[in-house]
Scaffold this motif. Structure first.
Motif, mmCIF file in Angstrom:
data_model
loop_
_atom_site.group_PDB
_atom_site.id
_atom_site.type_symbol
_atom_site.label_atom_id
_atom_site.label_comp_id
_atom_site.label_asym_id
_atom_site.label_seq_id
_atom_site.Cartn_x
_atom_site.Cartn_y
_atom_site.Cartn_z
ATOM 1 N N ARG A 16 0.843 -1.202 0.000
ATOM 2 C CA ARG A 16 0.000 0.000 0.000
ATOM 3 C C ARG A 16 0.874 1.246 0.000
ATOM 4 O O ARG A 16 1.864 1.311 0.724
ATOM 5 N N LEU A 17 0.467 2.234 -0.787
ATOM 6 C CA LEU A 17 1.179 3.504 -0.851
ATOM 7 C C LEU A 17 0.200 4.623 -0.525
ATOM 8 O O LEU A 17 -0.690 4.935 -1.316
ATOM 9 N N HIS A 18 0.316 5.214 0.668
ATOM 10 C CA HIS A 18 -0.547 6.302 1.108
ATOM 11 C C HIS A 18 0.302 7.567 1.265
ATOM 12 O O HIS A 18 1.228 7.604 2.077
ATOM 13 N N LEU A 19 -0.050 8.581 0.500
ATOM 14 C CA LEU A 19 0.669 9.845 0.567
ATOM 15 C C LEU A 19 -0.182 10.853 1.326
ATOM 16 O O LEU A 19 -1.302 11.167 0.917
ATOM 17 N N VAL A 20 0.326 11.365 2.417
ATOM 18 C CA VAL A 20 -0.434 12.297 3.254
ATOM 19 C C VAL A 20 0.388 13.559 3.506
ATOM 20 O O VAL A 20 1.612 13.576 3.350
ATOM 21 N N HIS A 21 -0.302 14.630 3.912
ATOM 22 C CA HIS A 21 0.330 15.895 4.271
ATOM 23 C C HIS A 21 1.233 16.431 3.146
ATOM 24 O O HIS A 21 2.378 16.834 3.384
ATOM 25 N N CYS A 57 -1.124 -3.020 -4.136
ATOM 26 C CA CYS A 57 -2.568 -3.195 -4.314
ATOM 27 C C CYS A 57 -3.365 -1.914 -4.100
ATOM 28 O O CYS A 57 -4.561 -1.867 -4.425
ATOM 29 N N ASP A 58 -2.731 -0.896 -3.529
ATOM 30 C CA ASP A 58 -3.509 0.301 -3.190
ATOM 31 C C ASP A 58 -2.620 1.538 -3.251
ATOM 32 O O ASP A 58 -1.510 1.534 -2.712
ATOM 33 N N ILE A 59 -3.103 2.576 -3.917
ATOM 34 C CA ILE A 59 -2.432 3.868 -3.956
ATOM 35 C C ILE A 59 -3.449 4.916 -3.526
ATOM 36 O O ILE A 59 -4.500 5.066 -4.136
ATOM 37 N N CYS A 60 -3.137 5.633 -2.459
ATOM 38 C CA CYS A 60 -4.058 6.641 -1.919
ATOM 39 C C CYS A 60 -3.309 7.940 -1.721
ATOM 40 O O CYS A 60 -2.241 7.974 -1.098
ATOM 41 N N ILE A 61 -3.882 9.032 -2.275
ATOM 42 C CA ILE A 61 -3.273 10.346 -2.136
ATOM 43 C C ILE A 61 -4.235 11.243 -1.370
ATOM 44 O O ILE A 61 -5.307 11.586 -1.878
ATOM 45 N N GLU A 62 -3.899 11.574 -0.142
ATOM 46 C CA GLU A 62 -4.789 12.352 0.722
ATOM 47 C C GLU A 62 -4.970 13.778 0.190
ATOM 48 O O GLU A 62 -4.031 14.394 -0.321
#
Length: 233
Positions: A16-21, A57-62
């Motif tokens: 999982r790749l979650h990009l925040v802030h 499986c997951d890319i999320c850009i806040e």
């Protein structure tokens, strides 16, 4: 973002790749999305597709209102739902024509390997994945059984056509192998016929034994009946 996408190439651990802030004004450009697409499914060659990322499986850009492009979402879903088939399915999805020329150096010994690859890849024609709205699903590979078989036969034909002299040199071996196969089939048929004959003999013996026991039962019943009458029972 382009560098980050390139960093996913060959990565087999990140799921999982979650990009925040993110800094204000930082968004994923078309070039950045292209880098992610290439990392997930590099279509420049069959080998590049095989070596693409089949793990994440997951890319999320806040705080990014832009939705993930459809092709990237489908690749992610394929990695998530069918990881064991992801590489094969991507190859079949993006390479309608499989160039067999690069495998000619292996000779005819490559032929059964190619046939086995297609056999293991056939489930791709029946697998489904969720659409981006998660309310519906679609087939991974929109291809009928006949179309898949045609693709396989075309690849086999092109491979053999690319090395006619090798086929001609080995034609005697192929003929001998065919004769050996026929002999083996004949031996199997003979063993099967003998097994059937043995079964029939056992069945006949069993029927004879049943008839004998039935006759013996009737004889004993007669003796018992005579004895009962003699004693007035």
């Amino acid at each position: 973002m382009e560098v980050l996408g390139q960093g996913l190439v060959g990565n087999q651990s990140l799921i999982r790749l979650h990009l925040v802030h993110l800094d204000e004004g930082v968004t994923v450009t078309s070039t950045g999305w292209l880098a992610f697409t290439t990392a997930l499914c590099n279509t420049s060659s069959v080998n590049s597709t095989y070596l693409s990322n089949h793990t994440i499986c997951d890319i999320c850009i806040e705080d990014d209102e832009e939705t993930i492009p459809r092709d990237i979402f489908l690749y992610l879903q394929l990695n998530k739902e069918h990881p064991q088939y992801a590489a094969r399915c991507k190859i079949l999805m993006k390479h309608r024509h499989l160039n067999m020329a690069r495998f000619l150096q292996w000779g005819l010994k490559f032929l059964p390997l190619a046939a086995a690859w297609f056999e293991r890849s056939k489930p791709c024609t029946t697998l489904t994945i969720y659409e981006d709205d998660y309310d519906s699903s679609r087939r991974v590979l929109e291809e009928s059984d006949n179309s898949f078989e045609s693709r396989e036969l075309t690849a086999m034909f092109e491979f053999i056509r690319g090395m006619p002299m090798e086929v001609m040199k080995r034609r005697k071996e192929l003929i001998v192998a065919a004769y050996d196969d026929n002999d083996e089939i004949a031996r199997i048929d003979e063993r099967y016929r003998e097994a059937l004959e043995q079964r029939d003999r056992k069945n006949l013996q069993l029927e004879e034994e049943i008839a004998r026991l039935k006759g013996e039962n009737e004889r004993l019943s007669g003796i018992v009946e005579v004895a009962r009458k003699s004693v007035g029972v």
